[in-house]
Design an enzyme around this catalytic site. Structure first.
Site, PDB file in Angstrom:
ATOM      1  N   PRO A 173       0.796  -1.236   0.000  1.00  0.00           N
ATOM      2  CG  PRO A 173      -0.976  -1.609   1.473  1.00  0.00           C
ATOM      3  CD  PRO A 173       0.330  -2.199   1.010  1.00  0.00           C
ATOM      4  CB  CYS A 174       0.754   4.081  -2.352  1.00  0.00           C
ATOM      5  SG  CYS A 174       1.259   2.990  -3.689  1.00  0.00           S
TER       6      CYS A 174
END
EC number: 2.1.1.37
Length: 413
Positions: A77-78
Protein backbone atom coordinates in the site's frame (compact mmCIF):
# COMPACT_ATOMS: atom_id res chain seq x y z
CA UNK A 1 15.29 -23.97 -19.21
CA UNK A 2 15.04 -23.59 -15.44
CA UNK A 3 11.67 -22.31 -14.25
CA UNK A 4 11.72 -19.09 -12.24
CA UNK A 5 8.69 -18.76 -9.98
CA UNK A 6 7.39 -15.65 -8.27
CA UNK A 7 5.21 -15.06 -5.23
CA UNK A 8 3.45 -11.72 -5.56
CA UNK A 9 1.95 -10.04 -2.50
CA UNK A 10 -0.58 -7.18 -2.74
CA UNK A 11 -0.92 -8.20 -6.37
CA UNK A 12 -3.77 -5.84 -7.21
CA UNK A 13 -5.44 -6.43 -10.56
CA UNK A 14 -2.31 -7.71 -12.26
CA UNK A 15 -0.19 -4.88 -13.68
CA UNK A 16 3.00 -6.10 -12.07
CA UNK A 17 1.92 -9.72 -12.52
CA UNK A 18 1.52 -9.37 -16.28
CA UNK A 19 4.84 -7.55 -16.58
CA UNK A 20 6.69 -10.21 -14.60
CA UNK A 21 5.05 -12.92 -16.71
CA UNK A 22 6.33 -11.14 -19.83
CA UNK A 23 9.79 -11.15 -18.23
CA UNK A 24 9.69 -14.94 -17.91
CA UNK A 25 8.49 -15.50 -14.34
CA UNK A 26 5.79 -18.03 -13.51
CA UNK A 27 3.38 -17.27 -10.68
CA UNK A 28 3.42 -19.76 -7.84
CA UNK A 29 1.03 -17.55 -5.86
CA UNK A 30 -0.64 -14.14 -5.98
CA UNK A 31 -2.07 -12.67 -2.75
CA UNK A 32 -4.59 -9.81 -2.80
CA UNK A 33 -7.08 -8.28 -0.36
CA UNK A 34 -9.61 -6.73 -2.75
CA UNK A 35 -12.25 -9.11 -4.09
CA UNK A 36 -12.69 -7.18 -7.34
CA UNK A 37 -8.97 -7.39 -8.12
CA UNK A 38 -8.94 -11.09 -7.21
CA UNK A 39 -11.78 -11.68 -9.67
CA UNK A 40 -9.80 -9.90 -12.38
CA UNK A 41 -6.72 -12.03 -11.71
CA UNK A 42 -8.77 -15.22 -11.89
CA UNK A 43 -10.54 -14.06 -15.06
CA UNK A 44 -7.25 -13.50 -16.87
CA UNK A 45 -5.20 -16.38 -15.43
CA UNK A 46 -7.53 -19.16 -14.25
CA UNK A 47 -4.58 -21.50 -13.68
CA UNK A 48 -2.87 -19.22 -11.14
CA UNK A 49 -3.16 -19.88 -7.44
CA UNK A 50 -4.70 -16.72 -5.96
CA UNK A 51 -5.21 -16.23 -2.22
CA UNK A 52 -7.67 -13.54 -1.10
CA UNK A 53 -7.28 -11.84 2.28
CA UNK A 54 -4.95 -9.87 4.50
CA UNK A 55 -1.49 -10.76 3.23
CA UNK A 56 -0.09 -10.48 6.77
CA UNK A 57 -2.61 -12.95 8.19
CA UNK A 58 -1.20 -16.50 8.45
CA UNK A 59 -4.67 -17.82 7.63
CA UNK A 60 -4.40 -16.31 4.12
CA UNK A 61 -1.17 -18.07 3.12
CA UNK A 62 1.91 -19.72 4.61
CA UNK A 63 5.13 -17.98 3.52
CA UNK A 64 7.34 -20.92 4.57
CA UNK A 65 5.63 -23.04 1.89
CA UNK A 66 7.41 -20.91 -0.72
CA UNK A 67 10.90 -20.91 0.73
CA UNK A 68 13.61 -20.56 -1.92
CA UNK A 69 11.32 -19.02 -4.56
CA UNK A 70 13.11 -17.11 -7.34
CA UNK A 71 11.34 -13.80 -6.73
CA UNK A 72 9.22 -12.24 -4.00
CA UNK A 73 7.45 -9.21 -5.45
CA UNK A 74 4.70 -6.78 -4.59
CA UNK A 75 3.24 -3.32 -4.64
CA UNK A 76 2.45 -2.80 -0.97
CA UNK A 77 0.00 0.00 0.00
CA UNK A 78 1.03 3.53 -0.95
CA UNK A 79 -0.91 5.79 1.49
CA UNK A 80 1.73 5.60 4.29
CA UNK A 81 4.21 7.39 2.00
CA UNK A 82 2.18 9.44 -0.48
CA UNK A 83 3.01 13.12 -0.66
CA UNK A 84 -0.69 13.97 -0.84
CA UNK A 85 -1.34 12.13 2.45
CA UNK A 86 -0.16 12.48 6.03
CA UNK A 87 3.02 10.43 5.44
CA UNK A 88 2.51 8.44 8.63
CA UNK A 89 4.99 5.82 7.47
CA UNK A 90 5.65 3.18 10.10
CA UNK A 91 2.66 4.27 12.21
CA UNK A 92 0.11 3.82 9.38
CA UNK A 93 -1.86 0.57 9.77
CA UNK A 94 -1.64 0.11 6.00
CA UNK A 95 2.18 0.09 6.00
CA UNK A 96 3.37 -3.33 4.87
CA UNK A 97 6.71 -2.31 3.42
CA UNK A 98 8.78 -3.19 6.49
CA UNK A 99 6.77 -6.39 6.92
CA UNK A 100 7.46 -7.39 3.31
CA UNK A 101 11.18 -6.81 3.85
CA UNK A 102 11.13 -8.93 7.02
CA UNK A 103 9.29 -11.62 5.04
CA UNK A 104 12.51 -12.16 3.11
CA UNK A 105 13.99 -13.87 6.18
CA UNK A 106 11.29 -16.56 5.98
CA UNK A 107 10.85 -16.94 2.23
CA UNK A 108 14.56 -16.52 1.36
CA UNK A 109 13.89 -15.66 -2.29
CA UNK A 110 16.71 -15.28 -4.76
CA UNK A 111 15.47 -11.72 -5.39
CA UNK A 112 13.02 -9.15 -4.01
CA UNK A 113 11.06 -6.49 -5.94
CA UNK A 114 8.90 -3.91 -4.16
CA UNK A 115 7.45 -0.75 -5.67
CA UNK A 116 5.80 2.27 -4.10
CA UNK A 117 5.11 5.96 -4.60
CA UNK A 118 7.70 8.70 -5.07
CA UNK A 119 7.02 9.96 -1.53
CA UNK A 120 9.09 7.11 -0.09
CA UNK A 121 12.14 8.64 -1.81
CA UNK A 122 11.73 11.94 0.08
CA UNK A 123 13.99 13.07 2.99
CA UNK A 124 11.11 12.36 5.38
CA UNK A 125 11.82 8.63 4.98
CA UNK A 126 15.61 8.56 4.76
CA UNK A 127 15.90 6.69 8.07
CA UNK A 128 13.16 4.26 7.07
CA UNK A 129 14.98 3.51 3.80
CA UNK A 130 18.25 3.00 5.61
CA UNK A 131 16.61 0.57 8.00
CA UNK A 132 15.32 -1.41 4.99
CA UNK A 133 18.80 -1.64 3.49
CA UNK A 134 20.32 -2.65 6.82
CA UNK A 135 17.70 -5.34 7.35
CA UNK A 136 18.22 -6.83 3.91
CA UNK A 137 22.01 -6.73 4.33
CA UNK A 138 21.66 -8.69 7.58
CA UNK A 139 19.79 -11.36 5.58
CA UNK A 140 22.56 -11.55 2.96
CA UNK A 141 21.05 -9.33 0.23
CA UNK A 142 22.38 -6.31 -1.63
CA UNK A 143 19.58 -3.83 -2.23
CA UNK A 144 19.16 -0.68 -4.32
CA UNK A 145 16.48 1.97 -4.69
CA UNK A 146 15.63 3.66 -7.98
CA UNK A 147 13.02 6.25 -8.96
CA UNK A 148 11.61 5.19 -12.33
CA UNK A 149 9.37 7.24 -14.62
CA UNK A 150 6.80 5.18 -16.50
CA UNK A 151 7.12 7.48 -19.52
CA UNK A 152 10.72 6.26 -19.97
CA UNK A 153 9.35 2.78 -20.70
CA UNK A 154 6.75 3.57 -23.34
CA UNK A 155 3.88 4.39 -20.97
CA UNK A 156 2.16 7.71 -21.92
CA UNK A 157 2.07 9.17 -18.40
CA UNK A 158 4.64 10.40 -15.89
CA UNK A 159 3.84 7.99 -13.01
CA UNK A 160 7.05 8.04 -10.97
CA UNK A 161 7.50 4.84 -8.94
CA UNK A 162 10.12 4.22 -6.29
CA UNK A 163 11.42 0.70 -6.79
CA UNK A 164 13.46 -1.50 -4.45
CA UNK A 165 15.38 -4.46 -5.88
CA UNK A 166 17.39 -6.77 -3.64
CA UNK A 167 19.31 -9.86 -4.68
CA UNK A 168 21.38 -12.48 -2.91
CA UNK A 169 25.05 -11.61 -2.94
CA UNK A 170 25.95 -14.11 -5.70
CA UNK A 171 23.34 -12.62 -8.07
CA UNK A 172 23.73 -8.91 -7.26
CA UNK A 173 26.85 -8.27 -9.41
CA UNK A 174 24.84 -9.22 -12.51
CA UNK A 175 22.00 -6.79 -11.89
CA UNK A 176 21.66 -3.46 -13.64
CA UNK A 177 18.64 -1.21 -13.91
CA UNK A 178 16.81 -1.43 -17.24
CA UNK A 179 17.80 0.94 -20.00
CA UNK A 180 15.34 3.69 -20.85
CA UNK A 181 13.23 2.96 -23.91
CA UNK A 182 12.91 6.46 -25.30
CA UNK A 183 9.97 8.88 -25.35
CA UNK A 184 6.45 7.52 -25.01
CA UNK A 185 3.58 8.33 -27.33
CA UNK A 186 1.38 11.26 -26.35
CA UNK A 187 -2.12 10.87 -24.95
CA UNK A 188 -3.56 11.86 -28.32
CA UNK A 189 -1.47 9.35 -30.26
CA UNK A 190 -2.33 6.65 -27.74
CA UNK A 191 -6.10 7.20 -27.62
CA UNK A 192 -7.12 8.59 -31.02
CA UNK A 193 -8.44 5.25 -32.30
CA UNK A 194 -10.50 4.68 -29.15
CA UNK A 195 -11.89 8.23 -29.26
CA UNK A 196 -12.96 7.63 -32.86
CA UNK A 197 -14.40 4.15 -32.24
CA UNK A 198 -18.04 5.36 -32.03
CA UNK A 199 -17.82 7.71 -35.00
CA UNK A 200 -16.80 10.93 -33.21
CA UNK A 201 -15.65 13.14 -36.09
CA UNK A 202 -13.48 15.38 -33.88
CA UNK A 203 -11.19 12.58 -32.69
CA UNK A 204 -8.22 13.63 -34.83
CA UNK A 205 -8.59 17.28 -33.85
CA UNK A 206 -8.79 16.22 -30.21
CA UNK A 207 -5.67 14.05 -30.58
CA UNK A 208 -3.70 17.00 -31.94
CA UNK A 209 -4.59 18.98 -28.82
CA UNK A 210 -3.80 16.07 -26.49
CA UNK A 211 -0.16 16.09 -27.52
CA UNK A 212 1.39 15.60 -24.08
CA UNK A 213 2.25 12.86 -21.63
CA UNK A 214 -0.56 12.31 -19.14
CA UNK A 215 -0.36 13.27 -15.47
CA UNK A 216 -0.15 10.34 -13.07
CA UNK A 217 -3.37 8.34 -13.03
CA UNK A 218 -4.72 8.16 -9.47
CA UNK A 219 -6.83 5.15 -8.65
CA UNK A 220 -7.86 6.37 -5.23
CA UNK A 221 -9.29 4.17 -2.50
CA UNK A 222 -12.53 3.04 -0.93
CA UNK A 223 -12.26 5.98 1.49
CA UNK A 224 -13.03 8.44 -1.29
CA UNK A 225 -15.82 8.85 -3.81
CA UNK A 226 -16.17 7.70 -7.38
CA UNK A 227 -13.65 7.53 -10.16
CA UNK A 228 -11.95 10.66 -11.42
CA UNK A 229 -8.51 11.42 -12.82
CA UNK A 230 -6.82 12.93 -9.80
CA UNK A 231 -6.40 16.08 -7.71
CA UNK A 232 -7.09 19.65 -8.85
CA UNK A 233 -3.69 20.23 -10.48
CA UNK A 234 -4.03 17.01 -12.50
CA UNK A 235 -7.54 17.97 -13.57
CA UNK A 236 -6.20 21.28 -14.91
CA UNK A 237 -3.52 19.43 -16.88
CA UNK A 238 -6.14 17.10 -18.33
CA UNK A 239 -8.36 20.05 -19.26
CA UNK A 240 -5.49 21.61 -21.22
CA UNK A 241 -5.43 18.41 -23.29
CA UNK A 242 -9.18 18.50 -23.84
CA UNK A 243 -10.12 15.84 -21.30
CA UNK A 244 -12.87 16.22 -18.70
CA UNK A 245 -11.27 14.65 -15.62
CA UNK A 246 -14.38 14.86 -13.42
CA UNK A 247 -15.29 11.23 -13.77
CA UNK A 248 -14.97 8.34 -16.21
CA UNK A 249 -17.26 7.71 -19.20
CA UNK A 250 -19.13 4.51 -19.99
CA UNK A 251 -18.45 4.82 -23.72
CA UNK A 252 -16.38 6.73 -26.25
CA UNK A 253 -18.00 9.90 -27.66
CA UNK A 254 -20.50 9.56 -30.51
CA UNK A 255 -20.92 11.44 -33.79
CA UNK A 256 -21.95 15.06 -33.32
CA UNK A 257 -21.24 15.12 -29.59
CA UNK A 258 -19.79 18.35 -28.19
CA UNK A 259 -18.20 19.04 -24.80
CA UNK A 260 -17.48 22.21 -22.77
CA UNK A 261 -13.98 20.93 -21.92
CA UNK A 262 -13.64 17.68 -23.81
CA UNK A 263 -14.75 14.07 -23.53
CA UNK A 264 -14.18 11.94 -20.45
CA UNK A 265 -11.96 8.90 -20.73
CA UNK A 266 -13.37 5.39 -20.54
CA UNK A 267 -11.83 2.63 -18.40
CA UNK A 268 -10.41 1.13 -21.59
CA UNK A 269 -8.68 4.43 -22.36
CA UNK A 270 -7.29 4.73 -18.83
CA UNK A 271 -5.96 1.17 -19.11
CA UNK A 272 -4.20 2.12 -22.36
CA UNK A 273 -2.56 5.07 -20.58
CA UNK A 274 -1.44 2.69 -17.81
CA UNK A 275 0.41 0.54 -20.34
CA UNK A 276 -2.12 -2.17 -21.16
CA UNK A 277 -2.29 -2.71 -24.92
CA UNK A 278 -2.34 -5.40 -27.59
CA UNK A 279 1.11 -6.36 -26.34
CA UNK A 280 -0.14 -6.42 -22.75
CA UNK A 281 -3.78 -7.62 -23.04
CA UNK A 282 -5.92 -7.80 -19.90
CA UNK A 283 -9.61 -7.84 -18.95
CA UNK A 284 -10.96 -5.99 -15.89
CA UNK A 285 -14.03 -7.26 -14.07
CA UNK A 286 -16.62 -5.49 -11.93
CA UNK A 287 -18.51 -2.21 -12.14
CA UNK A 288 -17.01 0.93 -13.66
CA UNK A 289 -15.66 2.48 -10.45
CA UNK A 290 -14.05 -0.74 -9.25
CA UNK A 291 -12.52 -1.33 -12.70
CA UNK A 292 -11.13 2.19 -12.70
CA UNK A 293 -9.58 1.74 -9.25
CA UNK A 294 -7.99 -1.53 -10.30
CA UNK A 295 -6.48 0.14 -13.34
CA UNK A 296 -5.46 3.37 -11.62
CA UNK A 297 -3.69 1.67 -8.70
CA UNK A 298 -1.63 -0.67 -10.86
CA UNK A 299 2.08 -0.83 -11.60
CA UNK A 300 2.27 -0.30 -15.40
CA UNK A 301 3.00 -3.67 -17.03
CA UNK A 302 5.78 -2.38 -19.36
CA UNK A 303 7.71 -0.98 -16.36
CA UNK A 304 7.27 -4.21 -14.40
CA UNK A 305 8.42 -6.18 -17.45
CA UNK A 306 11.55 -4.04 -17.86
CA UNK A 307 12.56 -4.40 -14.21
CA UNK A 308 11.61 -8.08 -14.26
CA UNK A 309 13.88 -8.73 -17.24
CA UNK A 310 16.78 -7.06 -15.43
CA UNK A 311 16.20 -9.31 -12.42
CA UNK A 312 15.89 -12.38 -14.64
CA UNK A 313 19.22 -11.62 -16.31
CA UNK A 314 20.83 -11.30 -12.88
CA UNK A 315 19.40 -14.63 -11.72
CA UNK A 316 20.79 -16.25 -14.85
CA UNK A 317 24.17 -14.47 -14.38
CA UNK A 318 23.99 -12.99 -17.85
CA UNK A 319 26.43 -10.25 -18.86
CA UNK A 320 29.53 -9.01 -17.09
CA UNK A 321 29.44 -8.75 -13.30
CA UNK A 322 30.19 -5.46 -11.57
CA UNK A 323 30.42 -4.48 -7.93
CA UNK A 324 27.17 -3.28 -6.40
CA UNK A 325 26.65 -1.86 -2.93
CA UNK A 326 23.68 -0.75 -0.87
CA UNK A 327 24.04 3.03 -0.61
CA UNK A 328 23.68 4.80 2.75
CA UNK A 329 20.92 7.36 3.13
CA UNK A 330 20.85 8.91 6.58
CA UNK A 331 24.03 9.76 8.51
CA UNK A 332 22.12 10.64 11.69
CA UNK A 333 20.27 7.33 11.68
CA UNK A 334 23.52 5.48 11.00
CA UNK A 335 25.22 7.15 13.97
CA UNK A 336 22.32 6.24 16.26
CA UNK A 337 22.03 2.71 14.93
CA UNK A 338 25.75 2.12 15.35
CA UNK A 339 25.71 2.70 19.11
CA UNK A 340 24.27 0.63 21.97
CA UNK A 341 24.48 3.66 24.25
CA UNK A 342 23.30 7.26 24.18
CA UNK A 343 24.87 9.44 21.48
CA UNK A 344 25.75 13.05 22.21
CA UNK A 345 24.56 15.99 20.16
CA UNK A 346 28.17 16.83 19.32
CA UNK A 347 28.78 13.37 17.90
CA UNK A 348 25.64 13.52 15.80
CA UNK A 349 26.62 16.93 14.46
CA UNK A 350 30.00 15.54 13.45
CA UNK A 351 28.33 12.57 11.78
CA UNK A 352 26.02 14.86 9.84
CA UNK A 353 28.85 16.92 8.41
CA UNK A 354 28.88 20.57 7.41
CA UNK A 355 25.25 20.62 6.28
CA UNK A 356 23.92 19.81 9.76
CA UNK A 357 23.58 22.54 12.40
CA UNK A 358 21.77 22.17 15.77
CA UNK A 359 18.39 23.25 14.38
CA UNK A 360 18.68 20.90 11.42
CA UNK A 361 19.71 18.08 13.75
CA UNK A 362 16.60 18.69 15.84
CA UNK A 363 14.45 18.56 12.72
CA UNK A 364 16.06 15.32 11.56
CA UNK A 365 15.60 13.71 14.96
CA UNK A 366 11.93 14.72 14.95
CA UNK A 367 11.49 13.02 11.56
CA UNK A 368 13.22 9.86 12.77
CA UNK A 369 10.97 9.79 15.84
CA UNK A 370 7.96 9.35 13.55
CA UNK A 371 9.24 5.91 12.55
CA UNK A 372 11.60 4.97 15.40
CA UNK A 373 11.60 4.96 19.19
CA UNK A 374 14.31 7.37 20.35
CA UNK A 375 15.05 8.05 24.00
CA UNK A 376 16.60 11.34 25.12
CA UNK A 377 18.45 12.38 28.27
CA UNK A 378 19.94 15.68 29.32
CA UNK A 379 23.55 15.83 30.44
CA UNK A 380 25.96 18.67 31.28
CA UNK A 381 27.20 18.52 27.71
CA UNK A 382 23.68 18.71 26.22
CA UNK A 383 20.98 16.38 24.91
CA UNK A 384 21.86 12.77 24.17
CA UNK A 385 19.87 10.30 22.06
CA UNK A 386 19.44 6.54 21.87
CA UNK A 387 17.68 4.53 19.16
CA UNK A 388 15.64 1.82 20.90
CA UNK A 389 13.19 0.43 18.33
CA UNK A 390 11.37 0.53 15.01
CA UNK A 391 7.66 1.37 15.13
CA UNK A 392 6.66 -0.41 11.93
CA UNK A 393 4.69 -3.62 11.73
CA UNK A 394 7.00 -6.51 10.89
CA UNK A 395 4.74 -9.36 11.97
CA UNK A 396 4.30 -8.74 15.72
CA UNK A 397 1.14 -10.39 17.05
CA UNK A 398 0.67 -7.55 19.54
CA UNK A 399 1.16 -4.70 17.06
CA UNK A 400 -1.62 -2.08 16.95
CA UNK A 401 -1.74 -2.62 13.19
CA UNK A 402 -4.03 -5.64 13.63
CA UNK A 403 -6.68 -3.69 15.55
CA UNK A 404 -6.56 -0.73 13.16
CA UNK A 405 -6.65 -3.02 10.13
CA UNK A 406 -9.79 -4.81 11.34
CA UNK A 407 -11.41 -1.50 12.28
CA UNK A 408 -10.74 0.07 8.88
CA UNK A 409 -10.77 -3.05 6.67
CA UNK A 410 -13.85 -2.01 4.71
CA UNK A 411 -12.07 1.18 3.61
CA UNK A 412 -8.66 -0.32 2.77
CA UNK A 413 -7.91 -1.02 -0.84
Amino acid sequence: MTSHEVVEICAGAGGQALGLEKAGFEHALAVELDENAVNTLKENRPSWKVAMGDVANPATWNPSDYQGISLLAGGVPCPPFTIAGKQLGATDERDLFAWAVKLVQTVQPEALLLENVRGLSMPRFSGYRQHVLDTLASFGYIAEWKLLQASDFGVPQLRPRFVLVALKEDHAPYFSWPELQGPALTVGETLQDLMASNGWELAQQWATRADKIAPTIVGGSKKHGGADLGPTRAKRAWAEMGVDALGVADNAPIKGQKFPVGPKLTCEMVARIQGWSDEYPWVFTGRKTTRYRQIGNAFPPPVAAAVGRSIMRALRHEGSPSERISADHDAIYLALRGSDDFVSTARLLRAGGKQIDPSELERRISLLKRDFDIETIESPSGTQYKLTGFKAFVGQESHVRHHLFEKNKSRIS
